[in-house]
Design an enzyme around this catalytic site. Structure first.
Site, PDB file in Angstrom:
ATOM      1  N   SER A  46      37.260  33.811  43.275  1.00 12.25           N
ATOM      2  CA  SER A  46      36.636  35.113  43.479  1.00 12.25           C
ATOM      3  C   SER A  46      35.656  35.098  44.645  1.00 12.25           C
ATOM      4  CB  SER A  46      35.909  35.565  42.210  1.00 12.25           C
ATOM      5  OG  SER A  46      36.820  35.808  41.159  1.00 12.25           O
ATOM      6  N   CYS A 248      37.361  40.962  35.083  1.00 18.66           N
ATOM      7  CA  CYS A 248      36.818  41.070  36.437  1.00 18.66           C
ATOM      8  C   CYS A 248      37.733  41.899  37.348  1.00 18.66           C
ATOM      9  CB  CYS A 248      36.537  39.678  37.003  1.00 18.66           C
ATOM     10  SG  CYS A 248      35.438  39.695  38.435  1.00 18.66           S
ATOM     11  N   GLN A 252      39.098  45.917  37.106  1.00 19.59           N
ATOM     12  CA  GLN A 252      39.016  46.946  38.145  1.00 19.59           C
ATOM     13  C   GLN A 252      40.396  47.508  38.484  1.00 19.59           C
ATOM     14  OE1 GLN A 252      37.130  44.686  41.226  1.00 19.59           O
ATOM     15  NE2 GLN A 252      35.222  44.452  40.080  1.00 19.59           N
ATOM     16  N   HIS A 333      32.827  37.538  32.607  1.00 17.92           N
ATOM     17  CA  HIS A 333      33.739  36.414  32.383  1.00 17.92           C
ATOM     18  C   HIS A 333      33.557  35.812  30.987  1.00 17.92           C
ATOM     19  CE1 HIS A 333      35.351  35.873  36.507  1.00 17.92           C
ATOM     20  NE2 HIS A 333      34.228  36.489  36.832  1.00 17.92           N
ATOM     21  N   GLU A 335      35.401  33.753  29.578  1.00 13.98           N
ATOM     22  CA  GLU A 335      35.792  32.334  29.613  1.00 13.98           C
ATOM     23  C   GLU A 335      34.659  31.445  30.103  1.00 13.98           C
ATOM     24  OE1 GLU A 335      36.282  33.460  33.860  1.00 13.98           O
ATOM     25  OE2 GLU A 335      36.554  34.466  31.922  1.00 13.98           O
TER      26      GLU A 335
END
Length: 362
Positions: A46, A248, A252, A333, A335
């Site tokens: 990212s 994330c 979107q 996130h 995770e």
């Protein structure tokens, strides 16, 4: 010690000491507020196209290892710290941050006032910059800095070919790789899922032909509105009735596929200490985040979905639950890696959705 500099698009210069690879690298300058997790940050896709500044003043003190990477390589365009620890101490450590940056080809800078830099970015917004050891032609470099844009990000970081991991008899999950972190895959596999990771532009028909029990949309870099192919593909997948969980960038893109809008935040959310409220549970969780864009509140029609999570710092949308389809997405996130695991319960909800659908179709 080699002198090096950060040159920002507005002409501001920070002078420090070079770490990592030598040379000049241009990117979008951002900051991360995490106190730990620098190796995960460096290998999070990212951050593609970005120069990352750590606000925590001492970085590298526990070294690096072979277990904390979140992708196959580092994607950052540069790395900035206040103080680089050259003598780490940790039982898991097998190297230094400086050596890791050199191996990854990442141009780095230490010894600058990162507090001052962070305040500049907060006041004026993220801006392009360059880390360099040569300011001889400052004007020419400034011209290149101001022309820099992050393009083709998702296609640059996604896998080239699909692959599968997890138990043969597990729930079948199709994971779209927009720049996925390894711990998304691990979180699913540890819950007994058989996960197939697909390239970002894989056609919906290809995925649906494999009869997945669920679809996972990963995190990733860049402007979500630039991902026209992925947005169009999600429209078809949404109508399939298969449970979908987005994280994330996946969050979107799903919003855009359903008529929502996204906007670029002034300086984004990057770190492991962002408070998010789950409106359904009435609880607040501390989350790991890394994004520069957000879904515009109210842009998704009430008939299509409802906001499920909000950021308690600035009120931005952090999650959406869709109506008439088993689909939910979050901006943060769950995770972790790095960051708290408070919101890992969302993976369990995804598992429950898949099991419920299978029972209905049994």
């Amino acid at each position: 010690m080699t002198r090096a500099y950060l040159l920002l698009a507005d002409g501001t210069v920070f002078e420090g000491i070079s770490i990592g690879a030598r040379g000049t690298s241009i990117g979008e300058t951002v900051f991360n507020t995490g106190m730990t997790g620098y190796q995960e940050t460096l290998t999070d896709a990212s951050y593609y196209g970005q120069i990352v500044t750590q606000t925590y003043p001492l970085v590298g003190n526990y070294g690096v290892n072979d277990e904390d990477e979140e992708s196959s390589r580092s994607w950052v365009r540069g790395y900035i710290v206040r103080e680089n620890c050259a003598a780490p101490s940790n039982f898991r450590s097998n190297g230094t941050l400086d050596a890791f940056l050199k191996k990854q080809g990442v141009v780095g800078l230490c010894g600058i006032d990162t507090r001052h830099l962070t305040r500049l970015l907060r006041e004026h917004g993220v801006m392009n910059g360059a880390i360099t050891d040569d300011l001889a032609d400052k004007d020419a470099l400034l011209a290149k800095i101001n022309k820099y844009t992050i393009t083709g990000a998702v296609e640059a970081v996604t896998v080239e070919q699909a692959f599968t991991d997890g138990p043969e008899d597990g729930l079948r999950v199709a994971l779209f790789d927009y720049g996925y972190k390894y711990n998304i895959l691990r979180s699913l596999v540890s819950r007994g899922c058989r996960v197939t990771v697909y390239p970002a532009s894989t056609a919906p028909d290809t995925v649906l032909a494999a009869h997945p029990d669920g679809i996972m949309l990963s995190n990733g870099p860049g402007d979500p509105s630039a991902c026209a192919t992925q947005i169009e593909n999600l429209r078809g997948l949404f109508e399939s009735g298969i449970p979908i969980f987005g994280i994330c960038l996946g969050h979107q893109l799903m919003a855009l596929s359903q008529g929502g809008r996204t906007e670029k935040l002034k300086y984004g959310h990057r770190g492991a200490n962002h408070p998010v409220k789950d409106l359904a549970h009435g609880r607040t969780y501390i989350t790991s985040q890394n994004h520069g864009y957000a879904v515009v509140d109210g842009s998704i029609g009430a008939e299509k979905g409802a906001v499920s999570h909000v950021n308690l710092n600035d009120g931005t949308v952090e999650g959406v639950r869709y109506k008439n389809a088993p689909v939910f997405t979050v901006q943060f996130h769950p995770e972790a890696s790095p960051g708290p695991r408070d919101s890992a319960y969302l993976f369990d909800e995804f598992i429950s959705l898949m099991k419920e659908r299978n029972l209905q179709h049994a």
